[in-house]
Scaffold this motif. Structure first.
Motif, short mmCIF file in Angstrom:
data_model
loop_
_atom_site.label_atom_id
_atom_site.label_comp_id
_atom_site.label_asym_id
_atom_site.label_seq_id
_atom_site.Cartn_x
_atom_site.Cartn_y
_atom_site.Cartn_z
N GLU A 1 0.95 -1.38 0.31
CA GLU A 1 0.34 0.24 -0.01
C GLU A 1 1.25 1.63 -0.30
O GLU A 1 1.38 1.13 1.12
N PRO A 2 0.75 1.63 -1.03
CA PRO A 2 1.81 3.16 -1.48
C PRO A 2 1.64 4.16 -0.94
O PRO A 2 1.98 5.41 -0.46
N HIS A 3 -0.08 4.54 -0.21
CA HIS A 3 -0.57 5.80 -0.33
C HIS A 3 -1.66 6.01 0.37
O HIS A 3 -3.24 5.33 -0.21
N ALA A 4 -1.39 5.10 1.61
CA ALA A 4 -2.33 5.65 2.78
C ALA A 4 -2.61 6.68 3.64
O ALA A 4 -1.83 7.56 4.51
N HIS A 5 -3.73 7.05 4.79
CA HIS A 5 -3.81 8.11 6.01
C HIS A 5 -3.49 7.71 7.07
O HIS A 5 -4.91 7.05 7.22
N ALA A 6 -2.34 7.30 7.82
CA ALA A 6 -2.97 6.53 8.96
C ALA A 6 -3.07 7.13 9.86
O ALA A 6 -4.25 6.74 10.79
N ASP A 7 -3.17 8.73 9.82
CA ASP A 7 -3.43 9.01 11.21
C ASP A 7 -5.42 8.94 10.77
O ASP A 7 -5.30 10.01 11.80
N THR A 8 -5.65 9.72 9.95
CA THR A 8 -6.90 9.79 10.01
C THR A 8 -7.75 8.51 9.81
O THR A 8 -9.25 8.93 9.85
N ALA A 9 -7.34 7.09 9.13
CA ALA A 9 -8.07 5.89 8.66
C ALA A 9 -9.36 5.98 10.19
O ALA A 9 -8.88 6.48 11.06
#
Length: 426
Positions: free
Chosen positions: A75-83
């Motif tokens: 997964e090259p483009h996740a948004h961990a802080d808002t997931a």
């Protein structure tokens, strides 16, 4: 130096460098070329691949009859802080314990889908400061041995008086353990100055760059390509949906400039993310025709940017094939081979000597797997780290008599229960 020849970087912050030394034998696995094979894994790598029934192992054994064996996704483009924050009542909490919980849960969800490595963009600055980044780094430590998580530091402003604090914080973020620097130059009053600042920090620390941009301004893209051309280990941009809205000639020129500069594009087939406001997807076929490396990611995962995001790389590949017209093999490559290259990870093939990062999905051919990818077995560093099993059942009726059936252990019927109908495992 090309992305293919780039040497893999050591795991951040001492993340698990040793793999399980015991062996694991995967038996009767089907490959995309039609062969059915046994695969022996030792020490986190593929030790041997042989015809079905030909290999032995002293350790555990997993029967993959009915499964297609693939290189694991990334997964090259996740948004961990808002997931996983879409259903939060009231304002989203950025308290470190909440961010760590969401980041960990999101990573495990994506791991279950088959992504054994993740690159997570994390906003820094404003009132939260470096707190969200620290929480994601803590989540990364808790995930050791299950999945590899890399954090991208994303400051809001980097230019002018207001950007001075952001630039200082970006440097601090790298010292804390952020493995990539990035951000959203489109949102800064001086986009070119923002890119220049990010590239400077990247060059100082020898880390990659991953920037959010809609890509709807050809002049801005040309300046970015000109500045990024000489940077190694590399520059990635995305989601670049705005390229699809440009006149054809302008889009082709922009793609040619990106290719010449060696800039990689990560598209988001399911839509946008928190870094850009507009929906849509990058023109993948145009970019690939120009010679741009294109990978695909998930983007928003059930947050305010997309309350129904799945974070499933096989869905991204499905959309590339279904809507983008890519062949299934190329579409899956965008979420596996190409995604791993973007992230500086070693290439994976189901061949001896390659890393044991594998995904087994119930099905016979890749097109079918992308359509109905229910049951999955995920292997990371040579051991099974996630399993998903789905069983579809039909009632006893004439319409269901000729459906494919897979046997399962018989159990005596409950008193008064109706006769069992056929079941189909997916």
């Amino acid at each position: 130096m090309s992305a293919d020849s780039k040497q893999p970087q050591p795991p951040e912050d001492g993340a698990a460098t040793t793999a399980d030394s015991t062996s694991l034998l995967l038996t009767h696995a089907r490959l995309t070329d039609g062969r059915t094979v046994d695969v022996r894994l030792v020490g986190g790598r593929i030790e041997a691949v042989g015809t079905a029934g030909s290999l032995t192992a002293a350790g555990a054994r997993v029967d993959l009859t009915g499964y297609l064996l693939l290189p694991a996704a990334a997964e090259p483009h996740a948004h961990a802080d808002t997931a996983l924050s879409a259903d939060t009542p009231g304002p989203v909490s950025y308290a470190p314990e909440e961010v760590q919980r969401r980041a960990t849960e999101a990573a495990l969800l994506q791991l279950g889908h088959g992504a054994t490595a993740l690159r997570a963009h994390v906003r820094i600055g404003d009132v939260q400061g470096l707190g969200p980044l620290q929480a994601v780094l803590q989540a990364r430590r808790s995930l050791r041995g299950l999945a590899d998580l890399t954090a991208v530091a994303v400051p809001r402003l980097l230019t002018g008086v207001a950007g001075a604090d952001g630039l200082s914080m970006l440097r601090d973020a790298v010292k804390m353990g952020a493995g990539v620097v990035g951000g959203c130059p489109d949102l800064d009053p001086d986009p070119a100055g923002y890119v220049e600042a990010v590239l400077e920090v990247a060059a100082e620390n020898g880390v990659p760059v991953d920037l959010h941009t809609d890509g709807d301004d050809p002049a801005r893209l040309a300046r970015l390509a000109a500045m990024a051309g000489g940077l190694r280990p590399g520059v990635t941009i995305g989601p670049c949906a705005g390229l699809s809205r440009l006149p054809s000639e302008a889009a082709h020129r922009a793609a040619d400039r990106l290719a010449a500069a060696g800039v990689t594009v990560v598209c988001l087939p399911q839509g946008g993310c928190g870094g850009t406001e507009l929906r849509g997807a990058a023109p993948v076929r145009l970019l690939r025709a120009a010679g741009v490396r294109v990978a695909a990611g998930g983007g928003a995962l059930r947050d305010v940017a997309n309350p129904v995001g799945r974070g499933d790389p096989l869905e991204a590949a499905y959309l590339l094939a279904s809507l983008g017209g890519m062949a299934p093999q190329k579409a899956y490559g965008a979420v596996s081979t190409e995604a791993r290259a973007v992230m500086g990870l070693p290439k994976v093939r189901v061949e001896a000597g390659f890393p044991a990062e594998l995904l087994a999905v119930r099905g016979e051919r890749l097109a079918g797997v992308l359509s109905l990818a229910y049951s999955r077995i995920v292997v990371h560093r040579g051991r099974v780290v996630a399993r998903t099993s789905a069983v579809r059942e039909y009632c006893d009726s004439a319409a269901a008599l000729d459906l494919p059936r897979q046997a399962r252990p018989e159990r005596p019927p409950e008193p008064g229960s109706p006769p069992a109908g056929p079941d189909v495992r997916s």
